[in-house]
Scaffold this motif. Structure first.
Motif, PDB file in Angstrom:
ATOM      1  N   ASP A 124       0.806  -1.229   0.000  1.00  0.00           N
ATOM      2  CA  ASP A 124       0.000   0.000   0.000  1.00  0.00           C
ATOM      3  C   ASP A 124       0.833   1.270   0.000  1.00  0.00           C
ATOM      4  O   ASP A 124       0.443   2.279  -0.577  1.00  0.00           O
ATOM      5  N   THR A 125       1.982   1.229   0.688  1.00  0.00           N
ATOM      6  CA  THR A 125       2.817   2.436   0.787  1.00  0.00           C
ATOM      7  C   THR A 125       4.119   2.308  -0.009  1.00  0.00           C
ATOM      8  O   THR A 125       4.807   3.312  -0.211  1.00  0.00           O
ATOM      9  N   ASP A 287      -5.475  13.685  -4.937  1.00  0.00           N
ATOM     10  CA  ASP A 287      -6.223  12.750  -4.077  1.00  0.00           C
ATOM     11  C   ASP A 287      -7.724  12.935  -4.285  1.00  0.00           C
ATOM     12  O   ASP A 287      -8.470  11.974  -4.444  1.00  0.00           O
ATOM     13  N   GLU A 297      -5.561   3.819  -7.745  1.00  0.00           N
ATOM     14  CA  GLU A 297      -5.365   3.866  -6.295  1.00  0.00           C
ATOM     15  C   GLU A 297      -4.057   4.586  -6.011  1.00  0.00           C
ATOM     16  O   GLU A 297      -2.977   4.025  -6.251  1.00  0.00           O
ATOM     17  N   GLU A 300      -0.799   4.823  -0.633  1.00  0.00           N
ATOM     18  CA  GLU A 300      -1.404   5.304   0.616  1.00  0.00           C
ATOM     19  C   GLU A 300      -0.446   6.133   1.460  1.00  0.00           C
ATOM     20  O   GLU A 300       0.753   5.887   1.451  1.00  0.00           O
TER      21      GLU A 300
END
Ligand SMILES: *Cc1c(COP(=O)(O)O)cnc(C)c1O
Length: 403
Positions: A124-125, A287, A297, A300
């Motif tokens: 995610d990161t 965003d 996406e 994150e």
């Protein structure tokens, strides 16, 4: 809301009108009159290198990140090399690095004869995954290098626990992250040694340049000798003492940063917080715009970190698209948006496959992430209309290829 452009607009790659005529780069420096004046003034002074501006820049940089010491060097790779030297990395030593990084992070381990051990990232990161680090720690491990990908600090509390448990040095390759924070603490003070690049594409620049920050005076001294051929005194110190004599206990390199570059660095550092704010603003617009687009996406961001946004990276939901990353990359380039890919997992590079026996499957999360990442432009000089162009182009391309 994906209706600002008609979904029917032909893509530039298929002969339609591009969103922009002139390509918008993914990053770029901000150089203003006061930066130019600071350099010009130093060019008129006596010392072009190893003079007072170097000490002054190191002092303001250390104050900015909240460490005792900052050591200026000629680039970010030299900063990593000096850090590896400071902690005595040598043959037989292993250093854990994330595979999603610029190759210099791993290369620098090898400069001193050490072996980089590639760890996987959080999908995610795209930051170093502490669990993967734990799996990689062995009897020869000497250090862990976190890379603050995009400008978002790694989970340093967790990495610190692992380092303490196994008696390892913790480093932060903070080349993306000057101006970022983790739990309120500034990047540059989060690890035992923290390295920066001052290349024009980074958040502030000295043309080429690098810096290492630390609280350890012994390491700082060792790195100051290392950047100056391994000599224990500078030319100016010897002149003041009226002596020619110097010693080289260990050979070093010429990794010095000039005084006029340091003058530029000081001028830039004063403006950095405002620039990071502007980067955050642009990221906020992205965003907001991408929130409603299911096939995108953004990487994150965690609540305990403040991202400095050297990069803004999106992940494509490939199962919702009829095209792969390469096609979207080319389509966005054709629209005049200078997208990029950060990074090809380093363990897949021929050099590491051939000489270190790495192969695909070693870091499956990073390998999967690599197939779907795209870096969008973010830098302070972008205008509102530049930001809108990026959003329009992404919308146009993604809606065309949507399943
Ligand atoms: C830019 C960068 C470097 C290398 O810095 P140079 O100044 O180009 O030598 C190293 N690591 C990371 C993560 C970088 O982004």
């Amino acid at each position: 809301m994906e209706t600002t452009v008609q979904d029917t607009d032909a893509l530039a790659i298929s002969g339609g009108e591009p969103v922009r005529e002139e390509t918008l780069a993914y990053g770029g420096q901000t150089i203003e009159e006061d930066d130019i004046n600071a350099v010009a003034e130093t060019l008129r002074a006596d010392l072009l290198t190893t003079g007072p501006k170097v000490d002054a820049f190191e002092k303001v940089f250390a104050d900015f990140v909240g460490t005792e010491e900052a050591v200026a060097v000629s680039n970010g790779t030299a900063a990593l090399h000096a850090a590896m030297h400071a902690i005595d990395i040598g043959p037989g030593d292993e250093v854990i690095v994330p595979t999603i990084t610029f190759a210099a992070t791993a290369n620098s381990v090898t400069f001193e004869g050490g072996t980089p051990v590639f760890a996987d990232v959080d999908p995610d990161t795209l930051l170093l995954d502490p669990e993967s680090v734990e799996e990689r720690v062995g009897p020869d491990t000497k250090a862990i290098v976190g890379v603050d990908y995009m400008g978002q600090p790694c989970r340093y509390d967790t990495l610190r626990d692992i380092a303490e448990t196994h008696d390892l040095v913790l480093l932060d390759d903070a080349c993306h992250a000057i101006g970022g924070r983790y739990k309120g603490r500034p990047v540059g003070s989060l690890a035992d040694l923290n390295t920066f690049s001052l290349h024009p594409v980074k958040n502030m620049t000295t043309g080429e340049g690098g810096m290492i920050t630390t609280d350890d005076a012994g390491w700082a001294e060792k790195m100051r000798q290392f950047r100056n051929h391994g000599i224990t005194s500078t030319h100016h110190e010897r002149t003041e003492e009226g002596s020619w004599y110097y010693e080289i206990p260990e050979a070093g390199y010429n990794y010095r940063l000039t005084d006029f570059q340091c003058a530029l660095g000081m001028s830039q550092l004063g403006k950095l917080p405002g620039w990071v704010e502007r980067r955050r603003e642009i990221a906020g617009r992205y965003d907001e715009a991408f929130h409603s687009m299911e096939s995108i996406e953004p990487v994150e961001r965690r609540d305990d970190a403040t991202c400095a946004y050297h990069l803004y990276v999106i992940r494509l939901a490939l199962d919702q698209l009829q095209a792969d990353r390469k096609t979207l990359f080319e389509a966005l380039q054709a629209e005049g948006i200078g997208v990029n890919v950060h990074y090809i997992p380093v363990h897949l590079q021929p050099h590491y496959r051939k000489n270190f026996g790495t192969e695909s499957g070693l870091c499956p999360k990073a390998e999967a992430a690599y197939e779907r990442i795209l870096t969008l432009p973010v830098f302070p000089r972008m205008t509102e209309s530049d930001v809108e162009d990026v959003i329009r182009a992404v919308r146009k391309v993604v809606s065309t290829y949507r399943r």
